[in-house]
Design a protein around this motif. Structure first.
Motif, PDB file in Angstrom:
ATOM      1  N   ILE A  22       1.012  -1.234  -0.006  1.00  0.00           N
ATOM      2  CA  ILE A  22      -0.132   0.006   0.025  1.00  0.00           C
ATOM      3  C   ILE A  22       0.886   1.194  -0.039  1.00  0.00           C
ATOM      4  N   SER A  23       1.977   1.417   0.910  1.00  0.00           N
ATOM      5  CA  SER A  23       2.785   2.410   0.833  1.00  0.00           C
ATOM      6  C   SER A  23       3.484   2.536  -0.509  1.00  0.00           C
ATOM      7  N   THR A  24       3.874   1.661  -0.955  1.00  0.00           N
ATOM      8  CA  THR A  24       4.576   1.714  -2.401  1.00  0.00           C
ATOM      9  C   THR A  24       3.417   2.340  -3.488  1.00  0.00           C
ATOM     10  N   ALA A  25       2.402   1.860  -3.401  1.00  0.00           N
ATOM     11  CA  ALA A  25       1.442   2.240  -4.451  1.00  0.00           C
ATOM     12  C   ALA A  25       1.035   3.842  -4.180  1.00  0.00           C
ATOM     13  N   LEU A  26       1.064   4.178  -2.842  1.00  0.00           N
ATOM     14  CA  LEU A  26       0.566   5.630  -2.551  1.00  0.00           C
ATOM     15  C   LEU A  26       1.763   6.581  -3.131  1.00  0.00           C
ATOM     16  N   ILE A  27       3.197   6.093  -2.902  1.00  0.00           N
ATOM     17  CA  ILE A  27       4.287   6.970  -3.224  1.00  0.00           C
ATOM     18  C   ILE A  27       4.485   6.858  -4.881  1.00  0.00           C
ATOM     19  N   TYR A  29       1.793   6.622  -6.770  1.00  0.00           N
ATOM     20  CA  TYR A  29       0.556   7.714  -7.146  1.00  0.00           C
ATOM     21  C   TYR A  29       1.299   8.978  -6.854  1.00  0.00           C
ATOM     22  N   ALA A  30       1.787   9.256  -5.961  1.00  0.00           N
ATOM     23  CA  ALA A  30       2.101  10.903  -5.610  1.00  0.00           C
ATOM     24  C   ALA A  30       3.141  11.255  -6.440  1.00  0.00           C
TER      25      ALA A  30
END
Length: 152
Positions: A22-27, A29-30
């Protein structure tokens, strides 16, 4: 008792993997708008990018191609020895910007013209961005001399 510890350990590891994903996906995306790809004029001529794609172009400012318009409007051509792309820029050019020198521009390729939103110039007499050097070497027009880099 032993089976319960093993089960708890597996749950913790699974939770850590999910949190990492999840953190990799959010990074990612940002950062999607912060990633700009570099292209040489030859690559743009061979496969023009979409008009909505923001990217960087690098090469040498063609001699005799700089035309200053009304106000801060400037047009010129950038080349890597294999192809030449017209560039349009509305803004103040860097002090070190001049014909025959290396430059990197950021913008969009619209209807055959690169419309730059930012222009970067070399910072001393021997500097050239690594991407530009690689593109010029591919074209066979870049060579290293005792005085520094030279263009054939």
């Amino acid at each position: 008792m032993r089976g319960l510890k093993k089960q708890r350990r597996i749950q913790v590891i699974a939770l850590a993997v999910v949190a990492l994903a999840i953190s990799t996906a959010l990074i990612g995306y940002a950062m999607r708008d912060g990633i700009n790809f570099f292209r040489s004029p030859s690559e743009i001529a061979a496969a023009p990018p979409a008009p909505t794609e923001l990217f960087r172009i690098g090469g040498l400012v063609e001699d005799g191609s700089v035309l200053r318009g009304q106000g801060t409007k400037v047009t010129f051509r950038v080349t890597d020895g294999g192809a030449s792309i017209p560039v349009s820029y509305d803004g103040i050019l860097p002090d070190l910007f001049e014909e025959g020198q290396g430059m990197v521009g950021q913008g969009r390729y619209i209807e055959g013209t690169f419309e730059a939103v930012e222009i970067l110039a070399k910072h001393d007499e021997t500097y050239m961005p690594a991407e530009v050097v690689d593109a010029l070497k591919e074209q066979g027009v870049y060579r290293e001399t005792d005085e520094g880099p030279a263009i054939n």
